[in-house]
Scaffold this active site. Structure first.
Site, short mmCIF file in Angstrom:
data_model
loop_
_atom_site.label_atom_id
_atom_site.label_comp_id
_atom_site.label_asym_id
_atom_site.label_seq_id
_atom_site.Cartn_x
_atom_site.Cartn_y
_atom_site.Cartn_z
CE LYS A 227 -4.37 -1.99 1.24
NZ LYS A 227 -5.41 -2.24 2.24
NE ARG A 262 -7.48 -8.38 0.22
CZ ARG A 262 -7.01 -7.56 -0.71
NH1 ARG A 262 -6.02 -6.74 -0.43
NH2 ARG A 262 -7.52 -7.57 -1.92
C1 YH5 Z 1 -7.79 -4.65 3.09
O1 YH5 Z 1 -6.93 -3.94 3.63
N1 YH5 Z 1 -7.49 -4.01 0.63
S1 YH5 Z 1 -7.93 -3.87 -2.06
C2 YH5 Z 1 -3.66 0.05 -3.23
C3 YH5 Z 1 -2.35 -0.37 -3.39
C4 YH5 Z 1 -1.98 -1.67 -3.10
C5 YH5 Z 1 -2.94 -2.54 -2.65
C6 YH5 Z 1 -0.53 0.07 -4.82
N2 YH5 Z 1 -9.13 -5.28 -0.14
C7 YH5 Z 1 -8.05 -4.66 1.69
O2 YH5 Z 1 -4.98 -4.24 -1.73
N3 YH5 Z 1 -9.82 -6.26 1.99
C8 YH5 Z 1 -8.17 -4.40 -0.44
O3 YH5 Z 1 -1.43 0.53 -3.84
C9 YH5 Z 1 -9.06 -5.47 1.21
N4 YH5 Z 1 -8.58 -5.44 3.86
C10 YH5 Z 1 -9.56 -6.23 3.32
N5 YH5 Z 1 -10.29 -6.99 4.14
C11 YH5 Z 1 -6.68 -2.61 -1.93
C12 YH5 Z 1 -5.29 -3.11 -2.03
C13 YH5 Z 1 -4.26 -2.14 -2.50
C14 YH5 Z 1 -4.60 -0.84 -2.79
#
Ligand code: YH5
Length: 282
Positions: A227, A262
């Protein structure tokens, strides 16, 4: 075909004993660099197989990009993306525990019939008024996440008086609504929603405040993987350069009480949480 109760057995038996790893499997068209549906499905199945071989406890399948500012995906398109992949993973890997990353009750309902047994709802079941009844009547487990606003608006200057206290109060209310809908406490996990309507400082405070969220008495899932706060701390590193920073968050999240993480990088995360578990859980 296994029942949802049977599919949930491995996670119900292990949660709280060791940290569970949920691997992210995106069913979005951009995720597997391919136009053709069969080739895309095949690539996604191969990734599921790899994550399971690397030790993922849960495969989280989602068809809606929830990145900041991303456009919503219509229900029919989300179903077209997610259901064939859930079916294929469930048939090819009958032991796999599959979660569906959706805020739509119809998508959840079809996914649970297709082989998923966990609903991962980033809205905390607040976007769709039927979500909790669908989960309650199916016997599935639900992950209730905190988000401030919607994926479209969440990063527009989020402010809190006390982010840990506010997120905790919201998660307590989410859990109570789920209990009132007839979902048993063993089937409710909570998640502070790292990056969902939070500044870098808010994300750090929430991770540090995990012990306070633990006092709600339910398992806590943490999603920090790749993130943007990690990129920000490291001077603006892009997502594919955020693995080491992610692993640092995992070790501390485990120390502070995370029960499920996750992640995108399953092999590395499994190694990190095994060592963290050995240190923290004896
Ligand atoms: C979460 O924290 N996150 S989708 C932006 C990014 C990298 C990754 C490059 N679904 C979560 O993974 N479900 C997502 O920048 C989730 N908890 C739960 N339960 C977002 C994601 C991400 C977004």
């Amino acid at each position: 075909m296994l029942s949802i109760t049977e599919r949930l057995c491995p996670v119900r038996a292990t949660v709280g004993q060791r940290t569970l790893v949920m691997g992210v499997l995106n069913a979005t068209p951009d995720s597997f660099y391919d136009g053709g549906r069969y080739a895309t499905l095949d690539a996604a199945l191969a990734r599921a197989e790899q994550m399971l071989a690397e030790g993922a406890d849960i495969v989280d399948i989602g068809g809606e990009s929830t990145r900041p500012g991303a456009a919503p995906v219509p229900e029919e398109e989300e179903i077209r993306r997610v259901i064939p992949l859930i079916e294929a993973v469930a048939i090819r890997f009958p032991e796999a525990v599959i979660s569906v990353d959706t805020t739509k009750s119809r998508v959840a309902q079809i996914a649970l019939q297709a082989g998923a047994c966990i609903v991962n709802d980033i809205s905390g079941a607040t976007f769709d008024p039927h979500m909790l009844e669908v989960v309650a009547q199916s016997g599935a487990l639900i992950v209730l996440m905190h988000i401030k606003g919607t994926p479209q608006t969440m990063q527009q200057n989020p402010t809190y008086e006390d982010v840990v206290a506010e997120v905790k109060a919201t998660l307590r209310a989410h859990a109570q609504r789920a209990l009132d809908a007839g979902i048993p406490p063993e089937h409710i996990w909570l998640d502070p929603g790292i990056g969902f309507g939070k500044t870098v400082q808010h994300n750090l405070e929430l991770l540090r405040g995990l012990p306070k969220l633990k006092s709600l008495g339910l398992p806590i899932l943490i999603g920090t993987s790749r993130k943007s706060f990690i990129g920000h701390i490291l001077g603006g590193l892009p997502p594919d350069e955020r693995l080491e920073g992610t692993l640092a968050t995992l070790a501390l999240a485990v120390a502070w009480g995370a029960d499920i993480v996750r992640v995108h990088d399953v092999k590395e995360a499994v190694r990190a949480v095994r060592v963290a578990d050995a240190l923290c859980r004896g």
